[in-house]
Design a protein around this motif. Sequence first.
Motif, short mmCIF file in Angstrom:
data_model
loop_
_atom_site.label_atom_id
_atom_site.label_comp_id
_atom_site.label_asym_id
_atom_site.label_seq_id
_atom_site.Cartn_x
_atom_site.Cartn_y
_atom_site.Cartn_z
N MET A 1 63.76 43.54 57.81
CA MET A 1 63.20 44.71 58.45
C MET A 1 64.26 45.79 58.61
SD MET A 1 60.71 43.00 61.35
CE MET A 1 61.89 41.73 61.81
N THR A 2 63.87 47.04 58.42
CA THR A 2 64.78 48.17 58.52
C THR A 2 64.42 49.00 59.73
OG1 THR A 2 65.03 48.27 56.11
CG2 THR A 2 65.69 50.21 57.37
N LEU A 3 65.38 49.18 60.60
CA LEU A 3 65.19 49.95 61.83
C LEU A 3 65.54 51.40 61.56
CD1 LEU A 3 64.47 49.60 64.83
CD2 LEU A 3 66.85 49.00 65.27
N LYS A 4 64.61 52.33 61.89
CA LYS A 4 64.81 53.74 61.62
C LYS A 4 64.53 54.57 62.88
CE LYS A 4 63.33 53.38 56.77
NZ LYS A 4 62.34 53.87 55.77
N PHE A 5 65.33 55.62 63.05
CA PHE A 5 65.14 56.54 64.17
C PHE A 5 65.25 57.99 63.67
CE2 PHE A 5 67.46 52.95 66.35
CZ PHE A 5 66.33 52.41 66.92
N TYR A 6 64.50 58.88 64.31
CA TYR A 6 64.71 60.30 64.07
C TYR A 6 65.97 60.70 64.81
CZ TYR A 6 64.31 65.28 63.68
OH TYR A 6 64.57 66.59 63.40
N ASN A 7 66.95 61.17 64.07
CA ASN A 7 68.28 61.48 64.60
C ASN A 7 68.42 62.99 64.76
OD1 ASN A 7 70.97 61.58 65.27
ND2 ASN A 7 71.71 60.50 63.45
N THR A 8 68.50 63.45 65.99
CA THR A 8 68.65 64.89 66.25
C THR A 8 69.88 65.44 65.56
OG1 THR A 8 67.59 64.60 68.42
CG2 THR A 8 68.81 66.63 68.07
N LEU A 9 70.91 64.62 65.44
CA LEU A 9 72.16 65.06 64.84
C LEU A 9 71.98 65.49 63.38
CD1 LEU A 9 75.26 65.33 65.35
CD2 LEU A 9 75.48 63.02 64.41
N THR A 10 71.18 64.72 62.63
CA THR A 10 70.99 65.01 61.20
C THR A 10 69.69 65.75 60.92
OG1 THR A 10 69.83 62.91 60.78
CG2 THR A 10 72.24 62.89 60.63
N ILE A 378 53.74 44.09 64.45
CA ILE A 378 54.09 44.89 65.63
C ILE A 378 55.54 45.36 65.52
CG2 ILE A 378 54.47 44.81 68.13
CD1 ILE A 378 52.13 42.79 68.24
N ILE A 379 56.43 44.45 65.19
CA ILE A 379 57.85 44.80 65.09
C ILE A 379 58.08 45.82 63.99
CG2 ILE A 379 60.16 43.91 64.60
CD1 ILE A 379 59.25 41.25 65.86
N GLU A 380 57.40 45.65 62.86
CA GLU A 380 57.55 46.62 61.77
C GLU A 380 57.08 48.00 62.19
OE1 GLU A 380 55.46 44.90 58.50
OE2 GLU A 380 57.11 43.56 57.94
N ALA A 381 56.01 48.06 62.96
CA ALA A 381 55.53 49.36 63.46
C ALA A 381 56.56 49.99 64.40
CB ALA A 381 54.19 49.19 64.16
N LEU A 382 57.12 49.20 65.29
CA LEU A 382 58.11 49.71 66.24
C LEU A 382 59.40 50.09 65.54
CD1 LEU A 382 57.58 47.17 69.17
CD2 LEU A 382 56.90 49.57 69.13
N ASP A 383 59.74 49.36 64.50
CA ASP A 383 60.97 49.67 63.75
C ASP A 383 60.93 51.04 63.11
OD1 ASP A 383 62.16 47.30 64.37
OD2 ASP A 383 61.88 46.34 62.43
N GLU A 384 59.74 51.58 62.91
CA GLU A 384 59.59 52.91 62.32
C GLU A 384 59.62 53.95 63.43
OE1 GLU A 384 59.70 55.29 59.12
OE2 GLU A 384 59.56 53.10 58.96
N ASP A 385 60.83 54.24 63.92
CA ASP A 385 61.05 55.27 64.94
C ASP A 385 60.25 55.01 66.23
OD1 ASP A 385 62.31 57.54 65.91
OD2 ASP A 385 60.80 58.92 65.13
N ILE A 386 60.34 53.77 66.70
CA ILE A 386 59.71 53.37 67.97
C ILE A 386 58.22 53.71 67.94
CG2 ILE A 386 60.06 53.21 70.47
CD1 ILE A 386 62.67 54.71 70.18
N GLY A 387 57.52 53.23 66.94
CA GLY A 387 56.12 53.59 66.72
C GLY A 387 55.16 52.84 67.61
N THR A 388 55.17 53.17 68.90
CA THR A 388 54.31 52.45 69.84
C THR A 388 52.82 52.66 69.61
OG1 THR A 388 54.66 54.22 71.47
CG2 THR A 388 56.06 52.28 71.65
#
Length: 488
Positions: A1-10, A378-388
């Motif tokens: 699984m790949t954890l991704k976040f929207y990064n304000t920095l980039t 569920i985890i895969e959904a959350l891993d995509e930028d905390i996709g609650t």
Amino acid sequence: MTLKFYNTLTGHTDEFVSQVSGKVSLYTCGPTVYDSPHVGNWASYIYWDTLVRLLMVNEYEVKRVMNITDVGHLTSDADEGEDKLEKGARREHKTAWEVAKQYTDEFMEGMNELNLIIPQYITKATDYIPDQLNLIKILKDKGFTYQIDDGIYFETSKFPSYADFAHLDLENLKAGARVEYNPEKHSHSDFALWKFTAIGAKRDMEWETPRYLLDNDSEIKMGFPGWAVECSAMALTILGSTIDIHTGGIDHIPVHHTNEIAQSESVTGQKFCNYWLHNDHIKVNGTKISKSIGNGYKLSDLKSKGFTPIDFRMFVLQGNYRNESNFTFEGLQSAKNRLNNWRNISAIRHQINDTTESEEEINHNETTVSLYATPRAIIEALDEDIGTPEALRIIDEAFSRITRTSLNKINKKALIQLLELIDYTLGLKLIENSPDITDDAKRIIIERNAARSQQNWQKADELRDQLLKLGVLLRDTEKDSIWEYLDK
């Protein structure tokens, strides 16, 4: 699984890679403890609690700091106005220290009510004054500071990338539009590291300014720290020169977090943080939360209307942290209904007995396969930028399948594993809040089932009414009588 976040920095959704494998350093901007937190404040902490849970389920060891701002946050969020703690003290006829303790205690109580994981380090600004003074000393020694009548300031022109994080147009930014205008400042974007107590004034919270911070011809002055300096001092002291993740609200981007980056990187010469996560605001009935309107609802206000803090947690999780959300009591009722339905699904685990089907048949039927597959989804959904929102949709789908399945075809172990994963990642306390019914209620259900089999409908109805008095509602299906909790 790949954890991704929207990064304000980039400005992009980035794959998350921590500096040290299996470990994450995380800093969360905490409360300014001058008043009770409202629903907008609490939404932020629910988002970041979900982040912590997500990191943990991805097998990261999380080292987290959250500050308590009990001094230095001025009413302008910049460099002018009254300290919010001093203002709170005047409002409540207490000392600033008393106000800080009162609302710190209230905040910690709220964290427990919302089932928020307590950070390993909850740090008060007033406990880190020496660290803040040392940080300012380093900045002075490196030539980043200057002194004017009301304090010691950071000279932003000496940090060339100052405007980059928030994409500020400093050339055309009107003085006073972002921070309060001060004609003594070298540039309107310069910010206070240490403020002097006004001449003739006496503050509840003030400290002697060390001689080494003052210009040579200055008298010793009393003072207090600027808002941003506390976060840099705490983060650098506890988490090191570069941290993995820093969280906060979008309102922190143009001033507070921009200033943190400038002063921290000027001290260390290193990148301050690799991933910046920011949540959007929550409105109330489509309107910005405002004391003048009186729409800054607190947890106590929600409880007085029959809602629990966990109902509110469900409400928050229904939205994405990066989207603006709108709080209404109708929306909160909808979230409460959803949570009550989930609790009733959770209670089904108490009603699954030895079945007439073979273990092999149960383990390979459609519902069981779905139950075992859902935690990963569920985890895969959350891993995509905390996709609650997507995670909740997946849970609804799995639970809907359960309600269409006979009890003797539900794999109890798989159901419990799913419930445990939901509680671990979303903090909704489904298992804790769905206890088994009493033996007396179970006896009545057995009697009622017998009455139904004998077509004694009058007795069956009487027994159903007895159950209602015990807070138990029966849902009759073709093969089962499934009990549920009577909504309050």
